[in-house]
Motif scaffolding. Structure first.
Motif, short mmCIF file in Angstrom:
data_model
loop_
_atom_site.label_atom_id
_atom_site.label_comp_id
_atom_site.label_asym_id
_atom_site.label_seq_id
_atom_site.Cartn_x
_atom_site.Cartn_y
_atom_site.Cartn_z
N TYR A 51 31.34 47.82 43.17
CA TYR A 51 32.35 46.91 43.39
C TYR A 51 33.81 47.61 43.14
CZ TYR A 51 35.48 42.68 42.77
OH TYR A 51 36.56 41.88 42.64
N ALA A 52 33.73 48.35 42.06
CA ALA A 52 34.83 49.24 41.91
C ALA A 52 35.19 50.23 42.77
CB ALA A 52 34.72 49.71 40.42
N LYS A 53 34.14 51.01 43.37
CA LYS A 53 34.25 51.83 44.38
C LYS A 53 34.81 51.17 45.78
CE LYS A 53 30.42 54.34 45.24
NZ LYS A 53 29.23 54.68 45.05
N ASN A 54 34.39 49.97 46.08
CA ASN A 54 35.07 49.23 47.17
C ASN A 54 36.53 48.77 46.73
OD1 ASN A 54 32.75 49.31 48.74
ND2 ASN A 54 31.75 47.50 48.03
N VAL A 55 37.09 48.35 45.78
CA VAL A 55 38.26 48.06 45.45
C VAL A 55 39.24 49.36 45.59
CG1 VAL A 55 39.89 47.45 43.63
CG2 VAL A 55 37.76 46.04 43.89
N GLN A 110 49.43 56.96 36.23
CA GLN A 110 49.97 55.96 37.10
C GLN A 110 48.73 55.38 37.99
OE1 GLN A 110 53.07 54.50 36.82
NE2 GLN A 110 51.78 52.77 37.81
N HIS A 111 48.15 56.50 38.63
CA HIS A 111 47.23 56.11 39.71
C HIS A 111 45.96 55.38 38.94
CE1 HIS A 111 44.82 57.31 43.33
NE2 HIS A 111 43.72 57.44 42.27
N SER A 112 45.58 55.73 37.60
CA SER A 112 44.55 55.07 37.08
C SER A 112 44.89 53.84 36.66
CB SER A 112 44.05 55.77 36.01
OG SER A 112 43.53 57.13 35.98
N TRP A 113 46.18 53.52 36.22
CA TRP A 113 46.48 52.30 35.70
C TRP A 113 46.69 51.20 36.87
CZ3 TRP A 113 47.34 49.46 31.59
CH2 TRP A 113 48.05 48.20 31.50
N ALA A 118 44.43 46.48 39.66
CA ALA A 118 43.84 45.91 41.02
C ALA A 118 42.47 45.54 40.80
CB ALA A 118 43.95 46.86 42.07
N LEU A 119 41.56 46.40 40.01
CA LEU A 119 40.12 46.02 39.61
C LEU A 119 40.25 44.69 38.99
CD1 LEU A 119 37.10 47.01 39.92
CD2 LEU A 119 37.63 48.14 37.92
N LEU A 120 40.85 44.84 37.76
CA LEU A 120 41.01 43.54 36.96
C LEU A 120 41.22 42.09 37.77
CD1 LEU A 120 42.28 44.95 33.63
CD2 LEU A 120 39.84 44.25 34.35
#
Length: 124
Positions: A51-55, A110-113, A118-120
């Motif tokens: 799911y996270a990979k798709n996001v 910033q990229h990780s944040w 978006a994932l949450l």
């Protein structure tokens, strides 16, 4: 110092090798028990990881880099308490971790944040 591995047997092997090298070098040392972190093996087929990979792919139009590393020891504590829990970790790029040369790639923060938010937001 915590030795890290996906296997308790490997951790014991690493400890014995380090002790042997210290003995060979005639270095005096003292080992104390401070507890241990529960080991956990990443599940690269987990639904939440997919799911996270798709996001990620939707956001950045490319596949994320998926690595299994011996870090984030606290995840083992959660996995031990909730064995069916699907765990992923994410974060910024860090080089030379836990050394005087440790560096943090500021842009990757910033990229990780952005990805985490978006994932949450997309979790149902």
């Amino acid at each position: 110092m915590y030795h890290r591995s996906f296997s308790q047997q490997n951790i014991k092997h690493i400890s014995k090798r380090i002790n042997s090298l210290l003995d060979l070098a005639n270095i005096r040392y003292k080992i104390g028990e401070v507890g241990e972190f529960t080991l956990w093996k990443p599940n690269l087929d987990a639904k939440f990881l997919n799911y996270a990979k798709n996001v990620y792919k939707e956001m950045y139009n490319n596949d994320p880099q998926i690595l299994s590393v011996h870090a984030v020891l606290e995840c083992g504590v959660f996995k031990n308490k909730c064995p069916d829990l699907e765990i992923i970790t994410l974060g910024p790029t860090i080089e030379a971790c836990h050394s005087p040369d440790e560096k943090l790639n500021i842009q990757s923060v910033q990229h990780s944040w952005d990805f985490l938010i978006a994932l949450l937001k997309q979790i149902e």
